[in-house]
Structures are given as structure tokens and as C-alpha cells.
Design an enzyme around this catalytic site. Structure first.
Site, PDB file in Angstrom:
ATOM      1  N   ARG A 238       0.801  -1.182   0.176  1.00  0.00           N
ATOM      2  CA  ARG A 238      -0.082  -0.163  -0.144  1.00  0.00           C
ATOM      3  C   ARG A 238       0.818   1.344  -0.077  1.00  0.00           C
ATOM      4  O   ARG A 238       2.159   1.164   0.391  1.00  0.00           O
ATOM      5  CB  ARG A 238      -0.827  -0.051   1.452  1.00  0.00           C
ATOM      6  CG  ARG A 238      -1.878  -0.995   1.130  1.00  0.00           C
ATOM      7  CD  ARG A 238      -2.683  -1.023   2.782  1.00  0.00           C
ATOM      8  NE  ARG A 238      -3.633  -2.186   2.694  1.00  0.00           N
ATOM      9  CZ  ARG A 238      -3.140  -3.376   3.516  1.00  0.00           C
ATOM     10  NH1 ARG A 238      -2.066  -3.262   4.255  1.00  0.00           N
ATOM     11  NH2 ARG A 238      -4.360  -4.161   3.650  1.00  0.00           N
TER      12      ARG A 238
ATOM     13  N   HIS B 212      -2.624   2.766  -6.764  1.00  0.00           N
ATOM     14  CA  HIS B 212      -2.960   1.492  -6.131  1.00  0.00           C
ATOM     15  C   HIS B 212      -3.004   0.292  -7.458  1.00  0.00           C
ATOM     16  O   HIS B 212      -2.719  -0.802  -6.925  1.00  0.00           O
ATOM     17  CB  HIS B 212      -4.240   1.398  -5.458  1.00  0.00           C
ATOM     18  CG  HIS B 212      -4.567   0.853  -4.134  1.00  0.00           C
ATOM     19  ND1 HIS B 212      -3.519   0.786  -3.281  1.00  0.00           N
ATOM     20  CD2 HIS B 212      -5.228  -0.196  -3.939  1.00  0.00           C
ATOM     21  CE1 HIS B 212      -3.846   0.145  -2.313  1.00  0.00           C
ATOM     22  NE2 HIS B 212      -5.057  -0.862  -2.765  1.00  0.00           N
TER      23      HIS B 212
ATOM     24  N   LYS C 195      -2.721  -2.155   7.895  1.00  0.00           N
ATOM     25  CA  LYS C 195      -3.491  -1.391   8.439  1.00  0.00           C
ATOM     26  C   LYS C 195      -3.729  -2.031  10.069  1.00  0.00           C
ATOM     27  O   LYS C 195      -3.559  -3.215  10.206  1.00  0.00           O
ATOM     28  CB  LYS C 195      -4.995  -1.849   7.616  1.00  0.00           C
ATOM     29  CG  LYS C 195      -4.895  -1.140   6.541  1.00  0.00           C
ATOM     30  CD  LYS C 195      -6.382  -1.609   5.870  1.00  0.00           C
ATOM     31  CE  LYS C 195      -6.763  -0.617   4.516  1.00  0.00           C
ATOM     32  NZ  LYS C 195      -7.831  -0.999   3.831  1.00  0.00           N
TER      33      LYS C 195
ATOM     34  N   TYR D 117      -9.533 -10.613  -6.774  1.00  0.00           N
ATOM     35  CA  TYR D 117      -8.462 -10.603  -7.470  1.00  0.00           C
ATOM     36  C   TYR D 117      -8.244 -11.886  -8.317  1.00  0.00           C
ATOM     37  O   TYR D 117      -7.620 -12.194  -9.235  1.00  0.00           O
ATOM     38  CB  TYR D 117      -6.888 -10.485  -6.809  1.00  0.00           C
ATOM     39  CG  TYR D 117      -6.589  -9.129  -6.340  1.00  0.00           C
ATOM     40  CD1 TYR D 117      -6.485  -8.125  -6.886  1.00  0.00           C
ATOM     41  CD2 TYR D 117      -6.742  -9.049  -4.984  1.00  0.00           C
ATOM     42  CE1 TYR D 117      -6.139  -6.819  -6.550  1.00  0.00           C
ATOM     43  CE2 TYR D 117      -6.519  -7.981  -4.200  1.00  0.00           C
ATOM     44  CZ  TYR D 117      -6.373  -6.873  -5.118  1.00  0.00           C
ATOM     45  OH  TYR D 117      -6.022  -5.573  -4.332  1.00  0.00           O
TER      46      TYR D 117
ATOM     47  N   ARG E 102      -0.221  -2.038  -7.089  1.00  0.00           N
ATOM     48  CA  ARG E 102      -0.665  -3.096  -5.878  1.00  0.00           C
ATOM     49  C   ARG E 102      -1.481  -4.382  -6.587  1.00  0.00           C
ATOM     50  O   ARG E 102      -1.349  -5.454  -6.325  1.00  0.00           O
ATOM     51  CB  ARG E 102      -0.977  -2.754  -4.690  1.00  0.00           C
ATOM     52  CG  ARG E 102      -1.542  -3.331  -3.642  1.00  0.00           C
ATOM     53  CD  ARG E 102      -1.999  -3.024  -2.368  1.00  0.00           C
ATOM     54  NE  ARG E 102      -2.721  -3.423  -1.337  1.00  0.00           N
ATOM     55  CZ  ARG E 102      -2.379  -4.348  -0.384  1.00  0.00           C
ATOM     56  NH1 ARG E 102      -1.062  -4.554  -0.364  1.00  0.00           N
ATOM     57  NH2 ARG E 102      -3.580  -4.820   0.456  1.00  0.00           N
TER      58      ARG E 102
ATOM     59  N   HIS F 252      -4.325  -8.783   3.775  1.00  0.00           N
ATOM     60  CA  HIS F 252      -5.458  -8.698   4.006  1.00  0.00           C
ATOM     61  C   HIS F 252      -6.125  -9.599   5.302  1.00  0.00           C
ATOM     62  O   HIS F 252      -5.631 -10.762   5.391  1.00  0.00           O
ATOM     63  CB  HIS F 252      -6.284  -9.354   2.865  1.00  0.00           C
ATOM     64  CG  HIS F 252      -6.336  -8.466   1.622  1.00  0.00           C
ATOM     65  ND1 HIS F 252      -6.393  -8.971   0.310  1.00  0.00           N
ATOM     66  CD2 HIS F 252      -5.829  -7.126   1.477  1.00  0.00           C
ATOM     67  CE1 HIS F 252      -6.426  -7.946  -0.599  1.00  0.00           C
ATOM     68  NE2 HIS F 252      -6.244  -6.647   0.196  1.00  0.00           N
TER      69      HIS F 252
END
Length: 301
Positions: free
Chosen positions: A148, A242, A172, A277, A245, A268
Site C-alpha cells: 500500500r 494502487h 492496517k 483478484y 498493487r 488482508h
């Protein structure tokens, strides 16, 4: 307690107790300021608010700011968090935001670029300058490791092992993970750290940040976005960094990597986030169709 003090106290809580990431804190902070300003303009005390008031607020945001379902969902999450805080502080009796239904997000296929497009994009960067050398290194690393933008911005020199091709990043929720990068990214990193970074840092700079600006300070995620957007505009490609990524993830899956591996590399929390994806382009579908079901090949029709 005035609104400024209330928001400050709330932000301290969500970082210390709810363990929210800094970006989430800023997002929630902005939303709650808008909400409290709405209450103040309508002369509605916080303690008397109910679900109907929250619906009116969200309608206002939708009509005035043209927010979409994803932003509405974030706003509701912020309101739920804020009312939990307000209830604990004795400011309200219950949490009316719990009665709100979070809208279903429309799943958009991620924007990806093929290998040639990425090579053409990175090839446009003038690496004879310290800034150009830095930017190519950033984009190559984001693509090679699936980072990210905030993760790339937050990297320190000690987080990188060039020889081993690994880096430690904070994702995150301040969750740490190990990512891998390839030889091209390793070469760009070595060139940047040895030749370009010292020129950007200056003689007395002691910053531990890996990527720094011309003033020697950590390069912000907004700075990375802006620099990429300028490059993308010149090359006529996507202005969304992005996409690098996204391209990393889809390339891994197309190459045979399993979802769990990609989930770990992307950081994730939920596998369902990674599943987006699993789409593949028609060329890959056609190749697999002919490979496994040759008798159904369109060439024989």
C-alpha cells in the site's frame, strides 16, 4: 465539553483502546467533526439524537457531498464508534448508529496494468536525478512487493534487507508483516540508498525514513500519490498508484499462487477481500480452455 475537546478525547480513545490505525483515526475524526457541526447547525443536543437524526445527516452528506455507498459505510462505522465512546462517557444512553444498515458495497474489479504498461511507465522516469531515482525505486517496490502507499511511506531503512529481498512493513491496524521483493526492486533500492538518498538527506539529516523528500523529511503518502499522478498523466496510463498493487496480486494468481499466499503478502485480514483478484483476463481464460479442453477449441469450429 465543547466539540473540539470532545473530538480530541474521542480520537485518543480510538487509538489507545480500539487500536485503530492512524489513517482510520483521521478518517473518523473528519466524519465526526462534520456530524457535530451538523448537530450544531440544527441545534440538536447530542444526548437527544436518535436513528432518525443520523439518517437525516447521512442524507445531507449524500445530497451535498455526493458520497457513494463505500463512503456511507465508513461514515456509519465512524458514527457507531463515536457513540460507543459517547455511551462510555455517559453522554448518551444508547447507540442509535447500531440501528443503521450499512449499504452493500458494489464490488468493482480492480484496475490492473500489464507488464509492458508498467515497464513503459517506469521507463519514463528520469533516474539521473535523485528525485527520479527515488520515485522509480518507490514504484518498483510497490509493484514488486504489493505494498500500500502508506506502507511504502512508512518504511524505515532498518526495515529493508536488500540482500535477502525482504522488508518489514506496518499495514492496517499497525499489523506488521514480512513482504518479498524481486531483483529489479533490490537493484533500485541499492542505487537509491547509495547514490540518491544522501543527496536528498543533506549533510546533517538523521531521518531513519527510507523515502525522503527534498527537505530531508519522510515522503508522505500524498507526496507519493501526487508524483505518480503526474507521471501517469504524462504516459497516458492510470492515475491510481494502487493499480501497481492490484497488478502485483493478479500477476501472482495468474502465475499459479494460491489465495492464502496472496492474502498473506497483501496483508488482508479477510480472505474475501483477496478473492476479488481471482478475475483473469479473457486471454488467460482462452489459453486454459484450450489447454484443458482442446476438443472444445474454437479453432476446430
Amino acid at each position: 465539553m465543547n466539540n473540539t475537546a470532545l473530538v480530541t478525547r474521542y480520537c485518543s480513545r480510538i487509538v489507545a483502546i480500539e487500536r485503530r490505525a492512524v489513517l482510520t483515526k483521521e478518517c473518523y475524526r473528519s466524519e465526526i467533526i462534520k456530524f457535530l457541526n451538523f448537530l450544531e447547525a440544527k441545534k440538536i443536543p447530542l444526548e437527544t439524537t436518535d436513528a432518525a437524526v443520523l439518517v437525516d445527516y447521512l442524507d445531507m452528506r449524500s445530497n451535498m457531498n455526493k458520497i457513494e455507498s463505500r463512503t456511507t459505510a465508513k461514515a456509519i462505522s465512524a458514527l457507531r464508534s463515536f457513540y460507543r465512546f459517547a455511551a462510555d462517557e455517559g453522554l448518551v444512553k444508547d447507540n442509535p448508529a447500531d440501528l443503521l444498515e450499512i449499504p452493500k458495497r458494489r464490488m468493482k474489479l480492480p484496475e490492473v496494468m500489464d507488464k509492458k504498461t508498467i515497464e513503459d511507465l517506469l521507463g519514463m522516469i528520469d533516474v539521473s536525478t535523485p528525485k527520479g531515482c527515488r520515485d522509480k525505486c518507490i514504484y518498483e517496490l510497490i509493484y514488486s512487493a504489493g505494498l500500500r502507499v502508506s506502507e511504502a511511506s512508512g518504511l524505515n531503512i532498518r526495515d529493508i534487507d536488500i540482500k535477502g529481498g525482504v522488508a518489514k512493513v506496518k499495514g492496517k491496524g499497525n499489523k506488521e508483516r514480512i513482504v518479498l521483493f524481486g531483483r529489479e526492486a533490490a537493484g533500485q533500492l541499492k542505487n537509491y540508498i547509495v547514490n540518491a538518498r544522501p543527496k536528498l538527506a543533506g549533510a546533517v539529516n538523521k531521518s531513519q525514513a527510507l523515502f525522503i523528500s527534498r527537505n530531508g523529511k519522510r515522503l508522505s503518502r500524498k507526496g507519493i500519490w501526487k508524483n505518480y499522478a503526474k507521471l501517469a498523466c504524462l504516459t497516458g496510463t492510470s492515475s491510481h498508484i494502487h493499480a501497481l498493487r492490484h497488478s502485483f496480486a493478479t500477476s501472482l494468481l495468474a502465475g499459479g499462487a494460491d489465495l492464502r499466499t496472496v492474502q498473506e503478502l497483501l496483508g488482508h485480514a479477510d480472505l474475501s477481500t483477496t478473492q476479488i483478484y481471482t478475475h483473469v483476463d479473457t486471454a488467460v481464460l482462452r489459453a486454459n480452455h484450450r489447454r484443458y479442453l482442446p476438443r472444445l477449441s474454437t479453432e476446430e469450429i
